[in-house]
Design a protein around this motif. Structure first.
Motif, PDB file in Angstrom:
ATOM      1  N   ARG A 142       3.400   5.768  -8.917  1.00  0.00           N
ATOM      2  CA  ARG A 142       4.443   5.673  -7.881  1.00  0.00           C
ATOM      3  C   ARG A 142       5.033   7.050  -7.556  1.00  0.00           C
ATOM      4  NH1 ARG A 142       5.871   1.038 -10.309  1.00  0.00           N
ATOM      5  NH2 ARG A 142       7.413   2.026 -11.632  1.00  0.00           N
TER       6      ARG A 142
ATOM      7  N   ARG B 122      -2.768  14.736   5.829  1.00  0.00           N
ATOM      8  CA  ARG B 122      -2.566  13.606   4.932  1.00  0.00           C
ATOM      9  C   ARG B 122      -1.748  14.027   3.710  1.00  0.00           C
ATOM     10  NH1 ARG B 122      -7.743  10.958   2.191  1.00  0.00           N
ATOM     11  NH2 ARG B 122      -7.696  13.001   1.200  1.00  0.00           N
TER      12      ARG B 122
ATOM     13  N   ARG C  81      -2.029   6.725   7.956  1.00  0.00           N
ATOM     14  CA  ARG C  81      -1.238   5.502   7.767  1.00  0.00           C
ATOM     15  C   ARG C  81      -1.408   4.975   6.338  1.00  0.00           C
ATOM     16  NH1 ARG C  81      -3.381   2.979  13.234  1.00  0.00           N
ATOM     17  NH2 ARG C  81      -1.667   3.441  14.653  1.00  0.00           N
ATOM     18  N   LEU C  82      -2.667   5.022   5.863  1.00  0.00           N
ATOM     19  CA  LEU C  82      -2.952   4.545   4.510  1.00  0.00           C
ATOM     20  C   LEU C  82      -2.128   5.323   3.484  1.00  0.00           C
ATOM     21  CD1 LEU C  82      -4.742   2.752   2.627  1.00  0.00           C
ATOM     22  CD2 LEU C  82      -6.334   4.678   2.531  1.00  0.00           C
ATOM     23  N   ALA C  83      -2.056   6.660   3.670  1.00  0.00           N
ATOM     24  CA  ALA C  83      -1.300   7.495   2.735  1.00  0.00           C
ATOM     25  C   ALA C  83       0.177   7.094   2.741  1.00  0.00           C
ATOM     26  CB  ALA C  83      -1.457   8.969   3.109  1.00  0.00           C
TER      27      ALA C  83
ATOM     28  N   ASP D  84      -5.636   6.208  10.840  1.00  0.00           N
ATOM     29  CA  ASP D  84      -5.504   5.210   9.782  1.00  0.00           C
ATOM     30  C   ASP D  84      -5.513   5.851   8.393  1.00  0.00           C
ATOM     31  OD1 ASP D  84      -5.115   3.001  11.301  1.00  0.00           O
ATOM     32  OD2 ASP D  84      -7.203   2.336  11.301  1.00  0.00           O
TER      33      ASP D  84
ATOM     34  N   SER E  16       1.396   4.092   3.500  1.00  0.00           N
ATOM     35  CA  SER E  16       1.525   2.768   2.891  1.00  0.00           C
ATOM     36  C   SER E  16       1.407   2.831   1.373  1.00  0.00           C
ATOM     37  CB  SER E  16       0.447   1.815   3.414  1.00  0.00           C
ATOM     38  OG  SER E  16       0.500   1.764   4.808  1.00  0.00           O
ATOM     39  N   LEU E  17       0.422   3.610   0.881  1.00  0.00           N
ATOM     40  CA  LEU E  17       0.202   3.634  -0.563  1.00  0.00           C
ATOM     41  C   LEU E  17       1.385   4.273  -1.283  1.00  0.00           C
ATOM     42  CD1 LEU E  17      -3.600   4.474  -0.782  1.00  0.00           C
ATOM     43  CD2 LEU E  17      -2.475   2.284  -1.198  1.00  0.00           C
TER      44      LEU E  17
ATOM     45  N   GLY F  78       2.582   9.243  -5.498  1.00  0.00           N
ATOM     46  CA  GLY F  78       2.483   8.856  -4.091  1.00  0.00           C
ATOM     47  C   GLY F  78       3.601   9.454  -3.260  1.00  0.00           C
TER      48      GLY F  78
END
Lengths: 394, 223
Positions: free
Chosen positions: B75, B148, B101-103, B98, B105-106, B78
Motif C-alpha cells: 500500500r 506512470r 489509469r491502472l497506476a 489505461d 487505481s492500484l 503504491g
C-alpha cells in the motif's frame, strides 16, 4: 480501472482462445439447461394431462398404450370395448365417474373424440364461442385446433378414418362446428370433441337394432370415489373382465424413467463439454502466465498486493465463465422457444422458454465454480510471484 | 527525506548489497552508480519496498518501511514510490492512458483524467494516448513509463538504467524529463545507472563498490 476492464482487456488480447472457451462453455450450459427446461415442461404437461384420472380402461393391450391413447392422445388404442362395460363400471360403488371416449377418426392430424360433456369439465374447459354439441355431427374444437385450422362456428368438415392424416374420408358425414373452447394448457386444446352418437353415425352403426346392441366405445377414463379403490379395482378389472385397467400415474412415471435415461446421457455429454471448456480456460490462463508475470510484477510495484494480482486472474476466468454461462442460458431459452416453430407438436414446450427453472441456478453455480477452478493454479502462481526477481529479469 | 542505516542484504551466503549509511533530502536528484552486479537493482528494490533488507532500517519520510508488513509495504509503495523499471513493463493489454489509469487505481486513488492528460502532454505523448505499448518506440514507451511513475505524485521516483538503450542526445533528454517530472511531483529522484554519460547530469552521487562481497563502506559524494 476496474478488475473487469482489466480482465476484458486481457481476454481481448487473445480473441480466438477467448471465443473458443466462451462458445464451448455456452454449448455445454445450453445443452444442460435445455434438457432441464424440456424435462420439466414435459413432466408438467404429462402430469397436467393425467391429473384427476385414476384409471384408464380399455381393450386387451399394453397399459402404456392405453394411457398414451386415452390420456395423451399420442398412440392408437388397442381396440374397442362394449358400451355395456361402461354401464357396468358406472354401477361400481368404488367409482365416482366414468368418461367414455370413442376414438378412430381424425381431422387434419387432430383427433376426433366422441365423448360426453364431462370430458370438457374434467379438463377445466370453457367455451370461448358457441355452444357444446347437441345433435350428432356437432363438433366443438379445442383452442389449438381452431387456431391452427382457422375454423369458425358454422364451418363444416369431413373427418378421415384413422388417427393420422391421409386415411380414407367419411365423405357422407360432414361435421359442423358449434363451439370453440378457450385454451386450457392441456391435451384438450388439441382435440375435436363430439358426441358418442356422432362416431356411431359416421361408422354406420345406427341402422338396425342389432347394431345398436353392439355399440362400442374405445376407452373409459375412471375417477375413484375413494383412494382405497386403487388397491382392489385395477386387479378386479384385469381379472374379472376382458378389459385392461391402466394407471396414468404409474405409466407416466415409467415413461419418464425411459425418457430420463436418454436425457441423462445427453446431459452427461454436456457436462463433458463444460469440463473440457474448464480445461481450455485453465490452459489459456496458464499459457499466458509466462508473459503475464511481468505485468503482474509491475502491478505489484504499482502498489497491488499479492491478493490483488491473484484476483486479477480469478476475475478474468470468472468473467469468461460468466459470459459463457449467460450465453448458454440465452441459447437454451431461445432454443426452447424455437421448438414451437420447428415442431408444432412440441409447441407448448416453448412455454418453458419463458420460465427460469430453479435447476438452472445449479448450472450457473457449477459453471462459475469451473471458472474459479480453472484459475486456481495460475492465481496461486501470481500470488507467489517474486516481484523483485521478475523485474530484474530480462 | 530518506535515510538508509546499516543496510545489508544477503541471498543465501552471498551479500548482494551493503550500505552503512545514505541520507537524501527532499528534491535531491541522485545517481546510484556502480558496476554491473554491485547491487544497484537490489538497493533500488529496497528503496521501493519491493525487497526487505536482511538487516537495517529504511526510513522514507517518517516511515521505516523495512519494519512494515508486506501488505502495508504494498500500500505504501503504491502511494509513495514511482518506479521506472529498466524494461519499462507497460501493461501490453492496455493502451497508454489505461496504463496510467491502472497506476492510479492500484494505488487506491480515484482516476484523475485531467491530471493524466496534463502528464501525457508534459512528456509529449498525449497524441499516443490510445496506442498500445507494442505500437510505441522505446523512447515513447519510456516517456509513458515516466508519466506512470509520477501519476500518483510519489515522494520518491526510482529509475533503473533508464539510458541503457539511448543515444547521447536522448540520454540528456530522458534525464531532463525524469528530473523535471520528479520536481513537478515534489519527489526525490534516484537513478541507478552504470552509464558514464549520466554522471554530469545528476547533482548527487552515491557509488556502490564494484565487489558485492564484503566490500568496504560505500562512498558518498556530491559532484
Amino acid at each position: 480501472m476496474s478488475l473487469f476492464r482489466l480482465a476484458w482487456a486481457y481476454a481481448r488480447r487473445r480473441p480466438l482462445s477467448t471465443l473458443l472457451v466462451v462458445i464451448m462453455l455456452a454449448l455445454g450450459v445450453a445443452t444442460v439447461a435445455l434438457t432441464m427446461l424440456i424435462t420439466r415442461e414435459l413432466e408438467a404437461r404429462l402430469t397436467r394431462d393425467a391429473a384427476g384420472i385414476d384409471l384408464v380402461v380399455g381393450a386387451k393391450g399394453s397399459p402404456l398404450q392405453i394411457v398414451l391413447a386415452g390420456v395423451y392422445h399420442a398412440d392408437v388404442p388397442p381396440g374397442n370395448i362394449p358400451l355395456a362395460a361402461i354401464e357396468t363400471l358406472r354401477r361400481n360403488p368404488l367409482i365416482a365417474q366414468v368418461i367414455p371416449l370413442a376414438l378412430g377418426d381424425s381431422f387434419r392430424g387432430f383427433r376426433i373424440v366422441g365423448t360426453e360433456p364431462e370430458l370438457v369439465t374434467h379438463y377445466g374447459g370453457v367455451l370461448e364461442k358457441g355452444e357444446l354439441w347437441s345433435l350428432p355431427l356437432d363438433a366443438v374444437l379445442g383452442s389449438e385446433v381452431a387456431r391452427t385450422l382457422q375454423l369458425r362456428i358454422g364451418d363444416r368438415f369431413v373427418g378421415s378414418h384413422g388417427l393420422a392424416e391421409g386415411g380414407g374420408q367419411h365423405a357422407d358425414a360432414r361435421y359442423s362446428v358449434t363451439g370453440v373452447l378457450a385454451p386450457t394448457g392441456t391435451v384438450l386444446d388439441r382435440l375435436v370433441l363430439t358426441s358418442l352418437a356422432s362416431v356411431w353415425t359416421v361408422h354406420g352403426h345406427e341402422h338396425d337394432a342389432d347394431a345398436v346392441a353392439r355399440r362400442e366405445v374405445t376407452l373409459a377414463l375412471v375417477k375413484y370415489r375413494t383412494p382405497l379403490a386403487a388397491v382392489s379395482l385395477p386387479r378386479a378389472i384385469d381379472k374379472e373382465t376382458e378389459l385392461v385397467a391402466a394407471s396414468p400415474a404409474f405409466e407416466t412415471a415409467r415413461l419418464l424413467t425411459v425418457f430420463g435415461a436418454g436425457v441423462d446421457l445427453i446431459r452427461a455429454f454436456a457436462w463433458l463439454l463444460i469440463v473440457a471448456s474448464t480445461l481450455m480456460l485453465f490452459v489459456a490462463l496458464a499459457q499466458t502466465l509466462d508473459e503475464r508475470r511481468y505485468d503482474l510484477a509491475i502491478m505489484r510495484a504499482l502498489g497491488a498486493s499479492r491478493g490483488q494480482v491473484a484476483t486479477v486472474l480469478l476475475t478474468e476466468s470468472l468473467v469468461l465463465a460468466a459470459a459463457g454461462t449467460a450465453l448458454g442460458l440465452v441459447v437454451a431459452h431461445v432454443a426452447a422457444a424455437a421448438t414451437g416453430w420447428w415442431l408444432p407438436q412440441a409447441g407448448p414446450l416453448s412455454a418453458a422458454a419463458r420460465h427460469f427453472v430453479p435447476e438452472e441456478w445449479a448450472v450457473v453455480a457449477m459453471a462459475l465454480a469451473a471458472g474459479i477452478l480453472a484459475a486456481l493454479w495460475p492465481a496461486w502462481r501470481a500470488y507467489r510471484l517474486d516481484v523483485a526477481a521478475t523485474l530484474a529479469e530480462g | 527525506m530518506f535515510e538508509l542505516v546499516g543496510i545489508r542484504h544477503r541471498y543465501g551466503a552471498i551479500t548482494a548489497v551493503e550500505v552503512p549509511e545514505w541520507r537524501a533530502a527532499t528534491g535531491d536528484a541522485w545517481l546510484l552508480a556502480g558496476q554491473s552486479g554491485s547491487g544497484k537493482s537490489t538497493l533500488l528494490h529496497i528503496l521501493a519496498g519491493l525487497t526487505k533488507p536482511t538487516v537495517g532500517s529504511v526510513i522514507i519520510g517518517d516511515t521505516d518501511i523495512a519494519a512494515l508488513s508486506e501488505s502495508a509495504r504494498d500500500r505504501w509503495r503504491g502511494r509513495n514510490v514511482g518506479l521506472v523499471p529498466q524494461r519499462l513493463h507497460l501493461v501490453g493489454a492496455l493502451d497508454v492512458r489505461d496504463n496510467l489509469r491502472l497506476a492510479r487505481s492500484l494505488a487506491g486513488h480515484p482516476v484523475d483524467e485531467a491530471h493524466i492528460s496534463a502528464l501525457l502532454e508534459a512528456v509529449g505523448v498525449i497524441e499516443l494516448a490510445r496506442r498500445f505499448p507494442s505500437q510505441l518506440s522505446h523512447g515513447q514507451a519510456q516517456r509513458v513509463a515516466i508519466a506512470r511513475a509520477v501519476v500518483n505524485r510519489p515522494v520518491l521516483v526510482l529509475a533503473d538504467e533508464p539510458t541503457a538503450n539511448l543515444d547521447d542526445f536522448h540520454v540528456a533528454r530522458a534525464l531532463e524529463m525524469l528530473r523535471v517530472q520528479a520536481i513537478e511531483a515534489g519527489a526525490t529522484l534516484v537513478v541507478a545507472s552504470h552509464d558514464a554519460r549520466v554522471r554530469s547530469l545528476l547533482p548527487n552521487l552515491f557509488t556502490l563498490p564494484a565487489s558485492n562481497v564484503a566490500a568496504p563502506a560505500a562512498s558518498v559524494g556530491v559532484q
